[in-house]
Design an enzyme around this catalytic site. Sequence first.
Site, PDB file in Angstrom:
ATOM      1  N   LYS A   1      -0.844  52.232 -58.770  1.00 39.26           N
ATOM      2  CA  LYS A   1      -0.160  53.529 -58.680  1.00 39.26           C
ATOM      3  C   LYS A   1       0.563  53.769 -59.997  1.00 39.26           C
ATOM      4  CE  LYS A   1       3.708  55.905 -56.322  1.00 39.26           C
ATOM      5  NZ  LYS A   1       4.690  55.876 -55.213  1.00 39.26           N
TER       6      LYS A   1
ATOM      7  N   ASP B   1       8.520  60.064 -60.444  1.00 40.65           N
ATOM      8  CA  ASP B   1       8.469  60.566 -59.073  1.00 40.65           C
ATOM      9  C   ASP B   1       9.770  61.296 -58.756  1.00 40.65           C
ATOM     10  OD1 ASP B   1       8.017  61.093 -56.440  1.00 40.65           O
ATOM     11  OD2 ASP B   1       8.085  59.004 -55.748  1.00 40.65           O
TER      12      ASP B   1
ATOM     13  N   LYS C   1      13.713  64.457 -54.268  1.00 35.77           N
ATOM     14  CA  LYS C   1      14.572  63.312 -53.958  1.00 35.77           C
ATOM     15  C   LYS C   1      16.034  63.686 -54.230  1.00 35.77           C
ATOM     16  CE  LYS C   1      11.444  59.470 -55.086  1.00 35.77           C
ATOM     17  NZ  LYS C   1      11.391  58.840 -53.753  1.00 35.77           N
TER      18      LYS C   1
ATOM     19  N   ASP D   1       7.980  54.116 -61.038  1.00 39.51           N
ATOM     20  CA  ASP D   1       6.918  54.386 -60.066  1.00 39.51           C
ATOM     21  C   ASP D   1       5.521  54.177 -60.666  1.00 39.51           C
ATOM     22  OD1 ASP D   1       6.781  54.806 -57.357  1.00 39.51           O
ATOM     23  OD2 ASP D   1       6.486  56.971 -57.510  1.00 39.51           O
TER      24      ASP D   1
ATOM     25  N   ASP E   1       6.921  63.805 -51.261  1.00 34.40           N
ATOM     26  CA  ASP E   1       7.435  62.563 -51.838  1.00 34.40           C
ATOM     27  C   ASP E   1       6.605  61.354 -51.395  1.00 34.40           C
ATOM     28  OD1 ASP E   1       9.048  60.967 -53.360  1.00 34.40           O
ATOM     29  OD2 ASP E   1      10.730  60.934 -51.940  1.00 34.40           O
TER      30      ASP E   1
ATOM     31  N   GLU F   1       3.682  60.677 -52.194  1.00 30.87           N
ATOM     32  CA  GLU F   1       2.597  61.059 -53.109  1.00 30.87           C
ATOM     33  C   GLU F   1       1.737  59.875 -53.536  1.00 30.87           C
ATOM     34  OE1 GLU F   1       5.484  60.159 -54.079  1.00 30.87           O
ATOM     35  OE2 GLU F   1       5.007  58.881 -55.789  1.00 30.87           O
TER      36      GLU F   1
ATOM     37  N   ARG G   1       0.454  57.433 -51.922  1.00 32.58           N
ATOM     38  CA  ARG G   1      -0.700  57.195 -51.047  1.00 32.58           C
ATOM     39  C   ARG G   1      -1.810  58.217 -51.295  1.00 32.58           C
ATOM     40  NH1 ARG G   1       2.934  57.598 -45.732  1.00 32.58           N
ATOM     41  NH2 ARG G   1       4.442  56.750 -47.202  1.00 32.58           N
TER      42      ARG G   1
HETATM   43  N1  BES Z   1       8.007  55.921 -55.108  1.00 28.35           N
HETATM   44  C1  BES Z   1       8.531  56.071 -53.796  1.00 28.35           C
HETATM   45  C2  BES Z   1       8.841  54.731 -53.131  1.00 28.35           C
HETATM   46  C3  BES Z   1       9.971  53.916 -53.719  1.00 28.35           C
HETATM   47  C4  BES Z   1      11.232  53.957 -53.171  1.00 28.35           C
HETATM   48  C5  BES Z   1       9.726  53.041 -54.765  1.00 28.35           C
HETATM   49  C6  BES Z   1      12.244  53.171 -53.694  1.00 28.35           C
HETATM   50  C7  BES Z   1      10.734  52.274 -55.294  1.00 28.35           C
HETATM   51  C8  BES Z   1      11.978  52.325 -54.759  1.00 28.35           C
HETATM   52  C9  BES Z   1       7.521  56.801 -52.908  1.00 28.35           C
HETATM   53  O1  BES Z   1       6.703  57.710 -53.543  1.00 28.35           O
HETATM   54  C10 BES Z   1       8.322  57.545 -51.882  1.00 28.35           C
HETATM   55  O2  BES Z   1       9.086  58.364 -52.255  1.00 28.35           O
HETATM   56  N2  BES Z   1       8.124  57.193 -50.619  1.00 28.35           N
HETATM   57  C11 BES Z   1       8.841  57.792 -49.555  1.00 28.35           C
HETATM   58  C12 BES Z   1       7.888  57.976 -48.397  1.00 28.35           C
HETATM   59  C13 BES Z   1       8.406  58.837 -47.284  1.00 28.35           C
HETATM   60  C14 BES Z   1       8.543  60.262 -47.744  1.00 28.35           C
HETATM   61  C15 BES Z   1       7.461  58.740 -46.119  1.00 28.35           C
HETATM   62  C16 BES Z   1       9.986  56.870 -49.154  1.00 28.35           C
HETATM   63  O3  BES Z   1       9.831  55.658 -49.259  1.00 28.35           O
HETATM   64  O4  BES Z   1      11.034  57.376 -48.804  1.00 28.35           O
HETATM   65 ZN    ZN Z   2       6.360  57.336 -55.579  1.00 25.08          ZN
HETATM   66 ZN    ZN Z   3       7.595  59.660 -53.713  1.00 24.95          ZN
END
Ligand code: BES
Ligand code: ZN
Ligand code: ZN
Length: 493
Positions: A247, A252, A259, A270, A329, A331, A333
């Site tokens: 990834k 992000d 966020k 990210d 967010d 994204e 996946r």
């Molecule tokens: N890049 C983030 C995940 C992340 C969070 C990485 C903290 C490193 C530290 C990912 O893209 C994300 O934002 N995931 C969301 C998913 C949710 C919207 C289902 C999350 O983890 O909150």
């Molecule tokens: Zn992310």
């Molecule tokens: Zn994200």
Amino acid sequence: MEFLISEKKVEEIQADCEFVIVIDGNLDHKWIKEKEDLETLSFEGKSEEVAFLPHQHRVYVGADSFDRDEIRLSVAQAVKSIKKSKYNSIKIGIYIDKCPVTNTKAIVEGIILGSYSFDKYKTEKSSCNIQTITISLEDYSEKKLGLAHAKKAIAEAQIVANVTNDAKEIVNSVPDDMTPAQLALEADKIANELDNVACFIGDENFMQEQEMGAFLAVGRASEHKPRLIHLTYKPKNPEAKFVFVGKGVTYDSGGLSLKPSEHMVSMKADKSGAAAAMSILKGAAELELPFEVHAIIGACENMVGGNAYKPDDVLVAKNGKTIEVRNTDAEGRLVLADCLCYAQELKPDYLVDLATLTGACVVAVGDYTTGVMGHSGKLKHEIMSSATKSGELTGSLPFNRYLKKLLKSSVADISNISSSRYGGAITAALFLDNFIEDENKDKWIHLDIAGPAFIEKDWGYNQAGASGAGVRMCLYWLKDHQHKLSNHHKKEA
Ligand code: BES
Ligand code: ZN
Ligand code: ZN
């Protein structure tokens, strides 16, 4: 940093400073010359304990055992204690234990990993002054273990630790510098430096041809256009094909599902999965492993804008599946879905994706640990035991049929988020599972490195910031795989 090997006794080697590892509080070893001073200092030789005796030009560090990570930690502590000194050269003796090769590797890795610092954006550079490290094999010669083994161990450890530091450098670089196009240039550099490595860079047009509707949507609102990066290492007569998918979200912001400010900070990390995949490939090529290795990277920026993809959109992935976007967010996946489809066209024997995919994984296993997911218990076990040797921490998170159902969508084949707030690391992996062909189910492993990839405080031999998570565990896994194959060949012969 240069590593030299000497068969001389440690005390006969010229160097500015000596590192002495004290194992399990044993102060009666021949390398310990200042037992009384150490006792005065109440130095007990416990794990992570350090005593720097500047007049004697010696640093004593404790290790609870010969466990490789204890050794890595101890030498990294030694490096830390003299980082600001003017010492240019260091010497250290290798203990002969059950496995001296293991100790040698751990020392080299600990020193290189521990001496990394990120000062790209500092006016005053804080880089370590250490230039040469002489490793004394006095006990090797006594026991006639052969220098060839030690030399090979040092060379391998240098490769593994240096490519880990390369990954840290990419991840720590700020989003305005390390854009998708720049990430592609970094990949191109690897291909230019190494024989048997090629780099293909696909732009938006290519992605369109490939019908990567999910990946394209994520990158659409950014000024920095997405890239599909494909690195290939192909030795002569490869024994198996490994594909690593990373990834590479260079930033992000969360997209329209923006966020909150405090969660946005550090989202330059990210792209950690991408950096790891690139370093794994570079390491595999430098180690001249007998495997064909691919690194597929989905590089893009998740931003806001008039043409941003939106919650309620329905995207069509490369394999034709439709995805309802409920949160922009989630994204990573979407990017990985298309990259995994592309990766499977290569007909891999092993398919591993690395991603800072979910905050939920950090909640589940903590900051320091990578979440390991997949259908094959055997494969998970293999990778986790290699990870332990490498010094990386892993925890397995289980799939089940009920969690899978939480991704149902009323308008598309699947939703990009789960309908429950629980088990988010697993439901994200189960989303990816929708893009894994039946014949590849048991070949696939998903590594969620959201916790260890980037931590704001120093930990162990890792500095604050990026740690290169995933690199060492995968390279150890590839090495272990090579060992298994060569043992198998020996048996057959
Ligand atoms: N890049 C983030 C995940 C992340 C969070 C990485 C903290 C490193 C530290 C990912 O893209 C994300 O934002 N995931 C969301 C998913 C949710 C919207 C289902 C999350 O983890 O909150
Ligand atoms: Zn992310
Ligand atoms: Zn994200």
